[in-house]
Scaffold this motif. Structure first.
Motif, mmCIF file in Angstrom:
data_model
loop_
_atom_site.group_PDB
_atom_site.id
_atom_site.type_symbol
_atom_site.label_atom_id
_atom_site.label_comp_id
_atom_site.label_asym_id
_atom_site.label_seq_id
_atom_site.Cartn_x
_atom_site.Cartn_y
_atom_site.Cartn_z
ATOM 1 N N THR A 108 1.836 2.756 5.584
ATOM 2 C CA THR A 108 2.942 3.514 6.179
ATOM 3 C C THR A 108 4.281 3.024 5.651
ATOM 4 O O THR A 108 5.166 3.828 5.311
ATOM 5 C CB THR A 108 2.894 3.391 7.704
ATOM 6 N N ALA A 109 4.455 1.708 5.583
ATOM 7 C CA ALA A 109 5.706 1.147 5.079
ATOM 8 C C ALA A 109 5.956 1.567 3.636
ATOM 9 O O ALA A 109 7.079 1.955 3.269
ATOM 10 C CB ALA A 109 5.680 -0.375 5.193
ATOM 11 N N LEU A 110 4.920 1.512 2.800
ATOM 12 C CA LEU A 110 5.071 1.907 1.403
ATOM 13 C C LEU A 110 5.466 3.377 1.301
ATOM 14 O O LEU A 110 6.360 3.741 0.522
ATOM 15 C CB LEU A 110 3.759 1.656 0.660
ATOM 16 N N THR A 111 4.836 4.242 2.092
ATOM 17 C CA THR A 111 5.144 5.671 2.054
ATOM 18 C C THR A 111 6.570 5.944 2.505
ATOM 19 O O THR A 111 7.288 6.745 1.883
ATOM 20 C CB THR A 111 4.150 6.436 2.941
ATOM 21 N N LEU A 112 7.012 5.281 3.574
ATOM 22 C CA LEU A 112 8.361 5.502 4.092
ATOM 23 C C LEU A 112 9.425 5.031 3.102
ATOM 24 O O LEU A 112 10.434 5.711 2.887
ATOM 25 C CB LEU A 112 8.532 4.796 5.438
ATOM 26 N N ILE A 113 9.194 3.862 2.512
ATOM 27 C CA ILE A 113 10.178 3.348 1.547
ATOM 28 C C ILE A 113 10.281 4.274 0.347
ATOM 29 O O ILE A 113 11.383 4.607 -0.120
ATOM 30 C CB ILE A 113 9.799 1.922 1.115
ATOM 31 N N MET A 114 9.136 4.711 -0.169
ATOM 32 C CA MET A 114 9.172 5.601 -1.326
ATOM 33 C C MET A 114 9.744 6.970 -0.960
ATOM 34 O O MET A 114 10.307 7.659 -1.820
ATOM 35 C CB MET A 114 7.772 5.751 -1.910
ATOM 36 N N THR A 121 10.364 -6.048 -5.522
ATOM 37 C CA THR A 121 10.473 -7.485 -5.254
ATOM 38 C C THR A 121 9.465 -7.927 -4.196
ATOM 39 O O THR A 121 8.820 -8.977 -4.328
ATOM 40 C CB THR A 121 11.900 -7.820 -4.790
ATOM 41 N N ALA A 122 9.312 -7.122 -3.148
ATOM 42 C CA ALA A 122 8.335 -7.463 -2.102
ATOM 43 C C ALA A 122 6.916 -7.438 -2.657
ATOM 44 O O ALA A 122 6.098 -8.313 -2.328
ATOM 45 C CB ALA A 122 8.468 -6.484 -0.940
ATOM 46 N N LEU A 123 6.611 -6.471 -3.499
ATOM 47 C CA LEU A 123 5.274 -6.400 -4.091
ATOM 48 C C LEU A 123 5.000 -7.597 -4.991
ATOM 49 O O LEU A 123 3.851 -8.040 -5.124
ATOM 50 C CB LEU A 123 5.124 -5.105 -4.895
ATOM 51 N N LEU A 124 6.038 -8.140 -5.628
ATOM 52 C CA LEU A 124 5.871 -9.301 -6.497
ATOM 53 C C LEU A 124 5.744 -10.604 -5.719
ATOM 54 O O LEU A 124 5.056 -11.526 -6.154
ATOM 55 C CB LEU A 124 7.051 -9.403 -7.469
ATOM 56 N N GLU A 125 6.377 -10.683 -4.575
ATOM 57 C CA GLU A 125 6.447 -11.956 -3.862
ATOM 58 C C GLU A 125 5.445 -12.094 -2.726
ATOM 59 O O GLU A 125 5.169 -13.203 -2.283
ATOM 60 C CB GLU A 125 7.868 -12.151 -3.314
ATOM 61 N N LYS A 126 4.890 -10.979 -2.254
ATOM 62 C CA LYS A 126 3.977 -11.048 -1.114
ATOM 63 C C LYS A 126 2.555 -11.344 -1.578
ATOM 64 O O LYS A 126 1.933 -10.527 -2.266
ATOM 65 C CB LYS A 126 4.000 -9.728 -0.340
ATOM 66 N N PRO A 127 1.982 -12.495 -1.209
ATOM 67 C CA PRO A 127 0.613 -12.823 -1.652
ATOM 68 C C PRO A 127 -0.452 -11.898 -1.067
ATOM 69 O O PRO A 127 -1.480 -11.657 -1.700
ATOM 70 C CB PRO A 127 0.428 -14.264 -1.160
ATOM 71 N N GLU A 128 -0.235 -11.385 0.151
ATOM 72 C CA GLU A 128 -1.269 -10.600 0.819
ATOM 73 C C GLU A 128 -1.121 -9.096 0.582
ATOM 74 O O GLU A 128 -1.702 -8.292 1.311
ATOM 75 C CB GLU A 128 -1.240 -10.875 2.330
ATOM 76 N N ALA A 129 -0.337 -8.697 -0.413
ATOM 77 C CA ALA A 129 -0.054 -7.270 -0.603
ATOM 78 C C ALA A 129 -0.897 -6.649 -1.711
ATOM 79 O O ALA A 129 -0.416 -5.772 -2.434
ATOM 80 C CB ALA A 129 1.436 -7.082 -0.894
ATOM 81 N N GLU A 130 -2.156 -7.069 -1.847
ATOM 82 C CA GLU A 130 -2.994 -6.485 -2.904
ATOM 83 C C GLU A 130 -3.186 -4.985 -2.704
ATOM 84 O O GLU A 130 -3.109 -4.204 -3.653
ATOM 85 C CB GLU A 130 -4.366 -7.169 -2.933
ATOM 86 N N ASN A 141 11.457 -3.429 14.970
ATOM 87 C CA ASN A 141 11.265 -4.873 14.903
ATOM 88 C C ASN A 141 10.211 -5.370 15.889
ATOM 89 O O ASN A 141 9.763 -6.512 15.785
ATOM 90 C CB ASN A 141 12.586 -5.592 15.181
ATOM 91 N N SER A 142 9.808 -4.520 16.823
ATOM 92 C CA SER A 142 8.811 -4.935 17.818
ATOM 93 C C SER A 142 7.398 -4.590 17.377
ATOM 94 O O SER A 142 6.527 -4.320 18.214
ATOM 95 C CB SER A 142 9.110 -4.264 19.166
ATOM 96 N N VAL A 143 7.178 -4.586 16.082
ATOM 97 C CA VAL A 143 5.880 -4.169 15.551
ATOM 98 C C VAL A 143 4.749 -5.108 15.968
ATOM 99 O O VAL A 143 3.600 -4.688 16.100
ATOM 100 C CB VAL A 143 5.963 -4.074 14.011
ATOM 101 N N GLU A 144 5.035 -6.370 16.210
ATOM 102 C CA GLU A 144 3.992 -7.323 16.592
ATOM 103 C C GLU A 144 3.455 -7.030 17.989
ATOM 104 O O GLU A 144 2.258 -7.151 18.241
ATOM 105 C CB GLU A 144 4.532 -8.752 16.518
ATOM 106 N N THR A 145 4.333 -6.629 18.902
ATOM 107 C CA THR A 145 3.915 -6.402 20.288
ATOM 108 C C THR A 145 3.611 -4.932 20.568
ATOM 109 O O THR A 145 2.742 -4.614 21.382
ATOM 110 C CB THR A 145 5.014 -6.893 21.255
ATOM 111 N N SER A 159 9.817 -3.941 3.985
ATOM 112 C CA SER A 159 9.320 -4.598 2.779
ATOM 113 C C SER A 159 8.894 -6.041 3.026
ATOM 114 O O SER A 159 7.984 -6.544 2.367
ATOM 115 C CB SER A 159 10.379 -4.551 1.673
ATOM 116 N N THR A 160 9.537 -6.716 3.975
ATOM 117 C CA THR A 160 9.215 -8.126 4.202
ATOM 118 C C THR A 160 8.214 -8.346 5.327
ATOM 119 O O THR A 160 7.412 -9.281 5.276
ATOM 120 C CB THR A 160 10.500 -8.922 4.521
ATOM 121 N N SER A 161 8.241 -7.478 6.360
ATOM 122 C CA SER A 161 7.365 -7.674 7.508
ATOM 123 C C SER A 161 6.148 -6.758 7.493
ATOM 124 O O SER A 161 5.074 -7.144 7.948
ATOM 125 C CB SER A 161 8.148 -7.456 8.814
ATOM 126 N N TRP A 162 6.309 -5.562 6.956
ATOM 127 C CA TRP A 162 5.208 -4.606 6.974
ATOM 128 C C TRP A 162 4.379 -4.678 5.702
ATOM 129 O O TRP A 162 3.157 -4.592 5.762
ATOM 130 C CB TRP A 162 5.741 -3.179 7.172
#
Length: 562
Positions: free
Chosen positions: A142-148, A178-187, A70-74, A128-131
């Motif tokens: 990385t997030a896509l690879t880990l989830i899959m 669902t994240a791929l459908l709802e995230k505008p910046e996930a091209e 969860n500390s990915v921002e810092t 899915s929501t933050s990464w």
């Protein structure tokens, strides 16, 4: 400071040996390794991971690793290391059935299973929501690879549990879609998902269709339809190029291979039906012009191959798109024409709808070149009725009177080619006098008064009843006096013998005022120097002697009247 060893000829650095250390009464020892902060963090994460896998009593380390994720921002590097470690942990727990309730297990064991499932859902939710959709492309990938990777483990646990892992609404796979459908910046994530997983594995493609349909249907049921989600669904579906042509091609699996011979994953019809349902869900959603244009641009290449059956449903969408007007009408007709020629679709109103697109706007439109290309394709058959062909020729000739030169230079060669294909229409060029003919019967005094009444009706919507076949192409004869020399010269080809086989229309497309002017200015030598009659007058309002000239007198009278 190390001493120097001198042998009279050369000098060099001397290392402290064990013998020297012993003579000084000291033991030889290695210098302590100072761990950097990064190495220390990595070692801590690896230790937490090993403890989790060693014993249940260390399961609380999962919470500590999740706090690092969860500390990915810092601390992005630390978060990535923790995410990879957690992925390995959950994959091993899933593989060892630690997330499955066992028969006869105690209540405490059941609570542990529920707690682990909640931790896994929380981990996938964060990725899915933050990464996914992050500005950092590496982090998103990385997030896509880990989830899959977790999806692969969940869908490799037997046929029944694998099917649930693919289909369950709160499953890891559905959370990702669902994240791929709802995230505008996930091209980038959407493109990578399709390229690496959907295009490579038949089961991922099959269940992606179902996940998209399920998510959009749930939004429609709750009256929460979103243009953004619809656009992303079109983006995902339109990138799927690999359409299986036979059941033998269904052989690449990401999860558990289907064990039953009658499994739906082994049925080509089931794959087509899943794709059809996904696209039909998109068609039923509220679509704006951009959505429709994106769909129509790939209709013949990416959508039609899935619709081996139920073509009428696709035809309804194309008809609605035609009624939207503008460039959508042309794109829709292109797909309908493909259905007519490739799928034997019966669409009797096709040429009537195409005829309705011939108006003054199309001659000035930026899509004019594309329209002319498609028009030539639609009218390429030699079996079209002569009366209908004459209507198209006559209407384009009439529109050419007010069209820009760039459009006229295509219309004239096209008319030439059409007259070669349909000799019955050549009478429109040279209509010999006959008192019983319609054009002469309504103009009995044509020799003195001309022909003010034309049998052709521009307002008639049906090209089979416009009366063009009984008219003449006087409009093209008029173009022989056009102000632009290229147009005037080109129009004269219809007054000469038809000795040329046909014209390559591609040579006349994409012309504009600029290209025609550049072509004239690009001529190096002139065959004849133009005559310029222009002389600068010495006086404007006075004569050579005294007094005013005619211009001066008129100007004086105007000033007095004021």
């Amino acid at each position: 400071m190390p001493g120097l060893l001198t042998n009279g000829a050369a000098a060099g650095k001397r290392k402290r040996t064990d013998d020297v250390a012993r003579t000084n009464g000291l033991k030889a020892r290695k210098a302590p390794k100072v761990a950097t902060n990064g190495d220390s963090t990595q070692a801590t994460i690896l230790q937490l991971e090993e403890q989790i896998l060693e014993s249940r009593k260390h399961y609380n380390n999962i919470v500590e690793l999740q706090s690092l994720v969860n500390s990915v921002e810092t601390k992005p590097k630390t978060a990535t290391l923790a995410a990879v470690a957690l992925c390995r942990v959950f994959c091993r727990l899933v593989a060892s059935d630690e997330l499955v309730k066992r028969n006869g297990a105690s209540e405490a064991d059941d609570q542990v299973v529920q707690w682990l499932k909640a931790r896994l859902r929380a981990f996938v939710e964060v990725l899915s929501t933050s990464w996914i959709g992050s500005t950092d492309a590496t982090q998103e990938s990385t997030a896509l690879t880990l989830i899959m990777r977790i999806v692969k483990e969940e869908t490799s646990q037997g046929s029944k549990r694998s099917d649930q892992a693919w289909r369950t609404e709160r499953s890891t796979f559905n959370t990702l879609v669902t994240a791929l459908l709802e995230k505008p910046e996930a091209e980038g994530a959407r493109q990578e998902f399709v390229e690496k997983f959907v295009e490579e594995h038949d089961d991922v493609r099959f269940y992606m269709f179902g996940a998209i349909r399920q998510h959009m249907k749930s939004l429609a049921d709750e009256d929460e339809e979103d243009d953004i989600v619809t656009g992303h669904a079109i983006e995902l579906l339109s990138q799927v190029e690999g359409v299986p042509g036979s059941q033998e091609e269904l052989e690449d699996w990401y999860g558990e291979p289907p064990a039953e011979k009658k499994h739906q994953l082994l049925s080509l019809n089931a794959h087509r039906k899943a794709a059809q349902e996904a696209w039909l869900t998109v068609f039923r959603s509220p679509l704006n012009r951009d959505h429709r244009k994106a769909i129509l641009n790939i209709a013949t290449t990416r959508i039609l191959p899935w619709f081996a059956t139920r073509i009428e449903l696709l035809t309804d969408f194309l008809t609605d798109s035609f009624n939207a007007g503008g460039s959508l009408s042309l794109l829709a007709l292109s797909s309908i024409f493909h259905l007519m020629t490739q799928r034997n679709l019966d669409y009797p109103d096709f040429y009537t709808k195409l005829y309705s697109l011939l108006d003054g706007d199309i001659m000035h439109s930026k899509h004019r070149s594309r329209f002319f290309r498609l028009l030539d394709t639609f009218m390429s058959s030699t079996h079209l009725p002569a009366a209908m062909v004459a209507s198209y020729i006559k209407r384009l000739a009439r529109l050419s009177l007010e069209a820009p030169p760039g459009a006229i230079v295509w219309v004239v060669p096209w008319v030439y080619n059409m007259l070669k294909k349909h000799p019955a229409c050549t009478f429109m060029l040279h209509r010999a006098y006959h008192p019983a003919h319609a054009i002469y019967s309504i103009n009995p005094d044509f020799a003195e008064q001309g022909m003010p009444n034309d049998t052709f009706s521009m307002s008639e919507p049906d090209p089979s009843h416009t009366g063009a076949i009984d008219s003449s192409l006087w409009e093209l004869h008029t173009l022989e006096s056009h102000y632009h020399p290229n147009v005037a010269t080109l129009a004269k080809i219809l007054s000469e013998q038809f000795t040329k086989r046909d014209y390559q229309l591609e040579d006349f497309l994409d012309h504009s005022y600029a290209t025609l002017v550049d072509a004239e200015l690009g001529k190096i030598e002139m065959k004849k120097t133009p005559v310029v009659e222009w002389e600068i007058p010495k006086r404007i309002v006075t004569e050579e002697g005294n007094g005013l000239n005619r211009m001066g007198s008129l100007l004086q009278a105007a000033m007095i009247s004021l």
